[in-house]
Design a protein around this motif. Structure first.
Motif, mmCIF file in Angstrom:
data_model
loop_
_atom_site.group_PDB
_atom_site.id
_atom_site.type_symbol
_atom_site.label_atom_id
_atom_site.label_comp_id
_atom_site.label_asym_id
_atom_site.label_seq_id
_atom_site.Cartn_x
_atom_site.Cartn_y
_atom_site.Cartn_z
ATOM 1 N N GLN A 18 -23.415 -1.961 46.027
ATOM 2 C CA GLN A 18 -24.346 -0.941 45.544
ATOM 3 C C GLN A 18 -25.211 -0.411 46.688
ATOM 4 N N ALA A 19 -25.664 -1.292 47.594
ATOM 5 C CA ALA A 19 -26.444 -0.839 48.749
ATOM 6 C C ALA A 19 -25.607 0.054 49.646
ATOM 7 N N VAL A 52 -23.246 2.035 48.694
ATOM 8 C CA VAL A 52 -23.138 3.337 48.020
ATOM 9 C C VAL A 52 -24.399 4.167 48.266
ATOM 10 N N ILE A 53 -25.541 3.524 48.172
ATOM 11 C CA ILE A 53 -26.793 4.247 48.412
ATOM 12 C C ILE A 53 -26.851 4.744 49.855
ATOM 13 N N ALA A 54 -26.418 3.893 50.796
ATOM 14 C CA ALA A 54 -26.430 4.302 52.201
ATOM 15 C C ALA A 54 -25.491 5.475 52.442
ATOM 16 N N SER A 60 -24.635 7.686 50.272
ATOM 17 C CA SER A 60 -25.181 8.880 49.611
ATOM 18 C C SER A 60 -26.235 9.558 50.472
ATOM 19 N N ASN A 61 -26.968 8.780 51.286
ATOM 20 C CA ASN A 61 -28.028 9.347 52.114
ATOM 21 C C ASN A 61 -27.595 9.599 53.551
ATOM 22 N N ASN A 101 -17.927 3.068 41.682
ATOM 23 C CA ASN A 101 -17.405 2.918 43.032
ATOM 24 C C ASN A 101 -16.405 1.766 43.085
#
Length: 358
Positions: free
Chosen positions: A117-118, A120-122, A124-125, A203
């Motif tokens: 999940q981390a 995916v966030i990385a 995305s940014n 994901n």
């Protein structure tokens, strides 16, 4: 001389007359000779009548459905709830395997989910996905093209060298290539965040970690081995605290409740008039006074020799014909007042008369 001796004469006069000899009756002997064979014939007839319309065998045994209970996961037994002879209900806990290794697997899977999940966030940014580097590269292209136009105009007037012109032209090519590379990086970043048709909206890395956690949770639930049906426990000698359990290796046996039937091995010569549904009577060696009613439930598809581990091979010159036995399943009717134990010897009588089917 008798007249000369008066004493002898008197003794002769006093003697009683001789008893008459009884005469034999010839009809008594003939009657005896006729009665004995007639009694034997009547007894044989009554015995034959008693055997007609039914077949019997003492090669019969009580059978019960048995379930080999095993664990689906391996580990050390930390708790045993049952012993031999225990009566259990469906879903009742039989024994428990050490759950700690599977709890650690769940924790490891949770960490993998958090990492995915981390990630995916990385992604995305990331600048590659936001398009900022693409905009910067396009600005460089515009600047390089403007400079190239100025250098080209000065060269036409003779105020610029050929080297300056070629350098400005090369700068335009490099700026355009930078835009193409930035666009490629953006497409790659979008691909890393894309979801497949198998797990839409999730994901793949997160889905894989969640699958590992679900597998660990399933293994944790399987550390508690429960009874698949109601019955009685048998062969629980391996069910000891501290015993190491191997997956799918039977630990104990469950004799299912309400699955009792009798398997009678009849001679093949007795099957001519036998049919499914005929009435039967069962007697037990263990309980001489107990007689249970039953019905013929099934007639075997093969003889006992046919299903043996080493079938008989009769293609030899010294072959001797042996009457074969066919297993016949007898379904018991009603409830037995005595406990029926698997393997007990019994005697089965099947009434083959057509009227006995009702």
């Amino acid at each position: 001389m008798a007249e000369a001796d008066p004493a002898i004469a008197r003794d002769s006069v006093n003697e009683a007359p001789a008893a008459p000899t009884p005469t034999r009756k010839p009809w008594a002997r003939w009657a005896l000779m006729l009665v004995v064979p007639l009694a034997l014939a009547v007894g044989a007839l009554l015995y034959w009548q008693s055997l007609s319309g039914k077949v019997s065998t003492d090669n019969a045994y009580i059978k019960q459905d048995m379930v080999a209970v095993s664990a689906e996961v391996g580990g050390r037994i930390v708790e045993a709830m049952v012993t031999d002879g225990a009566v259990v209900k469906p879903g009742e806990l039989l024994f428990r395997i050490d759950p700690e290794p599977f709890r650690l697997q769940i924790a490891e899977a949770n960490a993998a989910i958090a990492g995915a999940q981390a990630n995916v966030i990385a992604l995305s940014n990331a600048p590659e996905l936001t398009g900022t580097d693409i905009e910067a590269a396009r600005s460089d292209v515009a600047f390089a093209e403007a400079r190239f136009e100025r250098v080209a105009a000065l060269r036409q007037k003779g105020f610029s060298t050929k080297a300056d012109y070629e350098a400005a032209e090369q700068a335009v090519v490099q700026a355009r290539e930078a835009v193409r590379q930035a666009e490629d990086r953006q497409r790659e970043a979008r691909a890393r965040l894309a979801t497949g048709a198998a797990v839409p909206g999730v994901n793949p890395q997160v889905a894989a970690a969640e699958a590992r956690r679900a597998n660990a949770e399933l293994a944790l639930r399987r550390t508690e081995v429960r009874s698949p049906a109601a019955g009685r426990i048998a062969q629980a000698d391996r069910l000891q605290v501290g015993q190491q359990v191997v997956p799918n290796l039977p630990v104990l046996t469950l004799v299912r409740e309400g699955s009792t039937y009798v398997e009678a091995n009849f001679k093949e010569t007795d099957l001519a008039d036998m049919a499914v549904g005929q009435r039967a009577e069962v007697r037990f060696d263990a309980y001489p006074d107990l007689v249970l009613k039953g019905r013929v439930a099934a007639i075997g598809a093969g003889t006992g020799a046919e299903f043996s581990v080493l079938p008989a091979q009769n293609a030899t010159g010294n072959w001797v014909k042996v009457t074969q036995r066919v297993p016949v399943r007898i379904a018991l009717e009603g409830t037995s007042p005595r406990r029926l134990i698997a393997g007990l010897s019994s005697e089965v009588t099947v009434f083959t008369d057509t009227s006995a089917r009702n």
